[in-house]
Design an enzyme around this catalytic site. Structure first.
Site, PDB file in Angstrom:
ATOM      1  N   ASP A  23      -1.037  82.315  58.079  1.00 12.76           N
ATOM      2  CA  ASP A  23      -2.442  81.350  56.986  1.00 12.76           C
ATOM      3  C   ASP A  23      -2.186  80.487  58.250  1.00 12.76           C
ATOM      4  OD1 ASP A  23      -3.455  81.428  53.833  1.00 12.76           O
ATOM      5  OD2 ASP A  23      -4.137  80.072  55.946  1.00 12.76           O
ATOM      6  N   HIS A  61      -6.882  83.413  49.743  1.00 16.18           N
ATOM      7  CA  HIS A  61      -5.856  83.088  51.172  1.00 16.18           C
ATOM      8  C   HIS A  61      -5.828  84.225  50.552  1.00 16.18           C
ATOM      9  CE1 HIS A  61      -6.456  78.857  52.517  1.00 16.18           C
ATOM     10  NE2 HIS A  61      -7.116  79.168  50.729  1.00 16.18           N
TER      11      HIS A  61
HETATM   12  C1  UDX Z   1     -10.494  79.062  47.733  1.00  9.93           C
HETATM   13  C2  UDX Z   1     -10.749  77.932  47.906  1.00  9.93           C
HETATM   14  O1  UDX Z   1     -11.606  77.621  46.292  1.00  9.93           O
HETATM   15  C3  UDX Z   1     -12.351  78.145  48.624  1.00  9.93           C
HETATM   16  O2  UDX Z   1     -13.345  77.302  49.392  1.00  9.93           O
HETATM   17  C4  UDX Z   1     -11.607  78.510  50.640  1.00  9.93           C
HETATM   18  O3  UDX Z   1     -12.644  79.290  51.078  1.00  9.93           O
HETATM   19  C5  UDX Z   1     -11.119  80.383  50.291  1.00  9.93           C
HETATM   20  O4  UDX Z   1     -10.001  79.439  49.187  1.00  9.93           O
HETATM   21  P1  UDX Z   1     -11.156  80.155  45.691  1.00  9.93           P
HETATM   22  O5  UDX Z   1     -12.093  79.072  45.241  1.00  9.93           O
HETATM   23  O6  UDX Z   1     -10.682  81.238  44.807  1.00  9.93           O
HETATM   24  O7  UDX Z   1     -11.138  80.156  47.195  1.00  9.93           O
HETATM   25  O8  UDX Z   1     -12.566  81.600  46.006  1.00  9.93           O
HETATM   26  P2  UDX Z   1     -13.096  82.488  46.870  1.00  9.93           P
HETATM   27  O9  UDX Z   1     -13.119  82.258  48.208  1.00  9.93           O
HETATM   28  O10 UDX Z   1     -14.200  83.280  46.852  1.00  9.93           O
HETATM   29  O11 UDX Z   1     -11.964  83.300  46.761  1.00  9.93           O
HETATM   30  C6  UDX Z   1     -11.743  84.110  44.754  1.00  9.93           C
HETATM   31  C7  UDX Z   1     -11.848  85.746  45.490  1.00  9.93           C
HETATM   32  O12 UDX Z   1     -11.499  86.219  44.199  1.00  9.93           O
HETATM   33  C8  UDX Z   1     -13.020  86.715  45.989  1.00  9.93           C
HETATM   34  O13 UDX Z   1     -12.611  87.434  46.659  1.00  9.93           O
HETATM   35  C9  UDX Z   1     -13.255  87.443  44.364  1.00  9.93           C
HETATM   36  O14 UDX Z   1     -13.861  88.702  44.885  1.00  9.93           O
HETATM   37  C10 UDX Z   1     -12.145  87.332  43.479  1.00  9.93           C
HETATM   38  N1  UDX Z   1     -12.717  87.300  41.994  1.00  9.93           N
HETATM   39  C11 UDX Z   1     -12.624  86.201  41.577  1.00  9.93           C
HETATM   40  C12 UDX Z   1     -12.123  88.685  41.632  1.00  9.93           C
HETATM   41  O15 UDX Z   1     -12.101  89.205  42.253  1.00  9.93           O
HETATM   42  N2  UDX Z   1     -12.509  88.453  40.065  1.00  9.93           N
HETATM   43  C13 UDX Z   1     -13.359  87.231  39.409  1.00  9.93           C
HETATM   44  O16 UDX Z   1     -13.353  87.071  38.476  1.00  9.93           O
HETATM   45  C14 UDX Z   1     -13.389  86.096  40.485  1.00  9.93           C
END
Ligand code: UDX
Length: 459
Positions: A114, A22
């Site tokens: 948000d 988020h």
């Molecule tokens: C959460 C929810 O799980 C997801 O379903 C919703 O759409 C957004 O909030 P998350 O699970 O963390 O998100 O996944 P994602 O939305 O892909 O965000 C992860 C972020 O971390 C991305 O911006 C990605 O670039 C970053 N990341 C991930 C890194 O910078 N390094 C990593 O090793 C892994």
């Protein structure tokens, strides 16, 4: 960062739910606003704000309470408890923060909140300031929720075809996970999430981290319902997209420390030879699933870079080395740099919305392994609508077996289908670049319309 010198710069308070998925898009949008001369204060919860590293110096960081004193999500135990407490304790402490900033001679003109914190609009209205709801996830998913709100989709859902305007025919299994189980916890969460629409149509702006070309018809349909609805994404660091903000290479506000050694590891691999694997910042996989993924990567006989967060490492099979002839496991990386590295061929992803947007924006095809929430529907779009993804079959226990993952990796890396996916992903990349372009791009124009309204209201 250079900003336009303007006498009365409007001041926005950006309120983010405490989670990496988020805060990333919201802090990125904040950078764009600062670039256009707007002052930004970023607010999140006390616990979470303490974990954030390298918040850009031109964005001041404040915190509100969510009632958790030292443990955040860990202390909460479940997502519903985490979200629920944020709903109960958030409003009074947000009022305190706004009053504190006013007393310091730094009053707020607008709250960008948000969308999972709809109570922030009530606070904004109380102070007579602009309230902008910000969807950090895809509008298509949100329009499904909207249909729930309009009573067009009965909850708990029964197995049925759900057809929304111009969206693909969605089966129950394509809906966000809390539609499927519908036990008390899920229904309560669904009630909370659908509740986020409880007052969106009263917001002065409804902003969405998506772009017009991705969901044209659904965007048009939603704008009929919410006239101030605007797509303003993808909100991804500038160096990967419009290069508008110098040195803007990462989101900032990272709750995890990247292991930069993986970049050198990638530098030593042939172009298009590496499978990148990540399940985001929140999803916990069980031991059986970790084992199946580990062996599937090993048996694919392709290079792989796998992100396994510190809290998840213990679940790796004992006989699986974090560093091997073909593989490297890290606890966190700069995902954008990895996805834009020439050695990375494809992305095994859980389909979090940021990972989905990043793969489209950087032209990387995906192997989809959705876990919960909106990821289920994002995966459906990647495979059946945007045609950039291959779905890994799951068994009756919803587990991806190693041979299924191995076969999908081989299909992507060695077959014609993988080449088609790559071509499609590159076409989406060019549409993203068009949307964010200051040469009339849809997202750029929408952002400037919002910025100009801020300057008007702050005069
Ligand atoms: C959460 C929810 O799980 C997801 O379903 C919703 O759409 C957004 O909030 P998350 O699970 O963390 O998100 O996944 P994602 O939305 O892909 O965000 C992860 C972020 O971390 C991305 O911006 C990605 O670039 C970053 N990341 C991930 C890194 O910078 N390094 C990593 O090793 C892994």
């Amino acid at each position: 960062m250079e900003t336009k010198a303007i006498a009365t710069r409007p001041h926005c308070l950006v309120l983010s739910f405490p989670g990496q998925g988020h805060i990333n898009p919201m802090i990125q949008f904040s950078k764009l606003l600062v670039h256009e001369g707007v002052k930004i204060t970023l607010a999140t919860t006390c616990f979470y704000s303490k974990t954030l590293q390298n918040v850009p110096p031109y964005i001041s960081l404040e915190s509100i309470s969510d009632g958790f004193h030292n443990g955040g999500f860990g202390e909460a135990g479940t997502f519903k408890a985490y979200l629920g407490r944020f709903w109960q304790v958030g409003p009074p402490t947000l009022v305190d923060l706004i009053e504190k900033l006013a007393k310091l001679g730094n009053p707020i003109d607008c709250i960008i909140y948000d969308s999972v914190a709809p109570w922030a609009l009530d606070v904004a209205k109380r102070f007579g300031i602009v309230g902008a709801s910000y969807f950090t996830q895809n509008m298509a998913v949100n329009s499904i929720y909207y249909h729930v709100q309009l009573g067009k989709i009965k909850v708990p859902l029964i197995e049925s075809e759900i057809s929304l305007p111009s969206m693909p025919k969605l089966q129950l299994c394509d809906m966000p996970s809390f539609f499927h189980n519908c036990d008390d916890e899920d229904l309560a969460l669904l009630g909370l999430v659908v509740g986020q629409f409880s007052n969106v149509d009263k917001a002065d702006w409804v902003l969405c981290n998506s772009f017009y070309e991705l969901d044209k018809e659904v965007t048009d349909w939603t704008t009929k319902i919410w006239p101030k609805f605007r797509t303003i994404g993808p909100n991804i660091p500038s160096v990967f997209l419009d290069k508008r903000i110098k040195d803007d290479e990462d989101y900032g506000a990272a709750a995890f420390k990247s292991e930069e050694e993986c970049m050198e590891w990638l530098d030593n691999k042939p172009n298009g030879s590496v499978v990148y694997v990540s399940f985001g910042s929140l999803v916990p996989l069980d031991e059986e699933q970790m084992r199946e993924i580990a062996y599937g990567l090993r048996d694919s006989n392709h290079y792989f870079l796998w992100v396994v967060r510190t809290s998840e490492e213990i679940k790796l099979p004992k006989d699986f080395a974090k560093k091997s002839e073909k593989g490297l496991v890290v606890t966190w990386c700069s995902q954008l740099k990895v996805l834009s590295h020439q050695s990375v061929a494809c992305f095994v992803t859980h389909c979090g919305w940021n990972s989905t947007l990043e793969s489209l924006s950087l032209g990387v095809p995906t192997i989809v392994v959705p876990q919960w929430s909106d990821q289920i529907t994002n995966a459906k779009y990647m495979v059946d609508v945007w045609k950039v993804g291959i779905r890994v079959p799951i068994n009756e226990k919803k587990i991806v077996k190693s041979e299924a993952l191995r076969d999908c990796i081989k299909e992507m890396m060695e077959c014609e289908k993988g080449k088609d996916m790559k071509n499609n992903a590159m076409q989406w990349k060019s549409l993203v670049l068009k949307a964010v372009s200051d040469g009339g791009g849809s997202s750029y124009e929408n952002i400037m319309e919002f910025v100009n309204s801020l300057f008007t209201c702050s005069q």
